[in-house]
Write an enzyme that holds these catalytic residues in place. Structure first.
Site, short mmCIF file in Angstrom:
data_model
loop_
_atom_site.label_atom_id
_atom_site.label_comp_id
_atom_site.label_asym_id
_atom_site.label_seq_id
_atom_site.Cartn_x
_atom_site.Cartn_y
_atom_site.Cartn_z
N ASP A 54 -32.18 0.82 -109.47
CA ASP A 54 -31.90 2.18 -109.93
C ASP A 54 -30.43 2.46 -109.70
O ASP A 54 -30.01 2.72 -108.58
CB ASP A 54 -32.79 3.17 -109.16
CG ASP A 54 -32.38 4.63 -109.36
OD1 ASP A 54 -31.64 4.92 -110.33
OD2 ASP A 54 -32.80 5.48 -108.55
N ASP A 74 -33.20 7.93 -116.10
CA ASP A 74 -33.73 8.40 -114.82
C ASP A 74 -34.72 9.54 -115.02
O ASP A 74 -35.76 9.61 -114.36
CB ASP A 74 -32.59 8.82 -113.88
CG ASP A 74 -31.64 9.83 -114.49
OD1 ASP A 74 -31.59 9.98 -115.73
OD2 ASP A 74 -30.92 10.51 -113.71
N LEU A 121 -26.68 2.99 -105.66
CA LEU A 121 -27.65 2.07 -106.23
C LEU A 121 -28.81 1.95 -105.24
O LEU A 121 -28.60 1.71 -104.05
CB LEU A 121 -27.00 0.71 -106.46
CG LEU A 121 -27.87 -0.42 -107.03
CD1 LEU A 121 -26.99 -1.42 -107.77
CD2 LEU A 121 -28.67 -1.16 -105.95
#
Length: 252
Positions: A6, A102, A12
């Site tokens: 992600d 996201d 991260l």
């Protein structure tokens, strides 16, 4: 075994998924030495069969992370780009790729966990709001600066609004630091409440309010609505998506 990535605006996050279990997880901020941190974190991990990533950052950083994956595990990274529909969620955007991946994966996670109809609020660098009905239809959403970015923008654009300490969030402040903090955090809370109220009829009543992101826990007490905190929604949504896109014969 799958490695899930992600790539958010601030940091991260990664997780190694082994069947239905989370084998290992971690995070690294972009202002750290990301390459070194990942090599250290992944040094003793078993090699995943597949690597899937979701990113809201630039291509250069994606390529940097993919290179670490290739060096460490000899695997290529499959990047999910926001689709029109997947995992029971239908994207409201006529140009599906314009919706942040996201946000899409947050809805995938919520639907997979039986939380729809719901409103999802991502509270981080940006404040994102999305409405998802019981059938998995995305009804649209909003994007605003997150409360911390609001404060930074205000202080950067004004000459005489000066603060010498972090402000407290109050109903009414008698000094500038508290006034700035209170105004920005209460503005974010009010926008969440207004969006929930506006979308309630379309969602068939009072929807579940799900708060995620780095500042969700701080914003929750300021919202005059019941809510639940959601951690790692992008990784959980990516796990659901990867379940449906991992070739069975290669994942055994």
């Amino acid at each position: 075994m799958r490695l899930l990535l992600d790539l958010g605006n601030t940091r991260l996050k990664w997780a190694l998924r082994d069947g239905a279990q989370w084998h290992a997880q971690g995070a690294v901020a972009w202002n750290d030495d990301v390459v070194l941190a990942l090599h250290d974190a992944w040094r003793h991990l078993p090699a995943p069969h597949h690597v899937f990533g979701a990113s809201v950052v630039d291509g250069a950083r994606e390529a940097q992370i993919a290179a670490v994956v290739s060096t460490r595990f000899e695997r290529t990274t499959t990047w999910l780009r926001t689709p029109a529909e997947a995992c029971g969620v239908r994207n409201a955007y006529p140009e599906p790729g314009r919706l942040g991946v996201d946000r899409f994966l947050g809805m995938v996670a919520a639907r997979a966990e039986g939380l729809a109809p719901c409103v999802l609020a991502g509270v981080g660098t940006a404040l994102t709001l999305d409405a998802l009905d019981a059938d998995g239809k995305h009804l649209g959403g909003l994007i605003a600066p997150g409360p911390q970015l609001m404060q930074q923008s205000l202080l950067g654009a004004t000459a005489r609004v000066l603060v010498d300490r972090p402000g407290r969030v109050l109903e009414a402040a008698d000094n500038t630091p508290d006034a700035v903090a209170s105004g920005c955090w209460q503005a974010a809370a009010a926008l969440v409440e207004r969006f929930v109220a506006h979308m309630s009829a379309s969602l068939g009543g009072a929807p579940q309010l799900i708060l995620g992101g780095g500042d969700a826990e701080s914003l929750a007490p300021l919202i005059a609505l019941p809510s639940r905190l959601s951690q790692d929604s992008v990784l959980r949504g990516l796990s659901v998506w990867s379940d449906a896109h991992t070739p069975v014969e290669q994942s055994l």
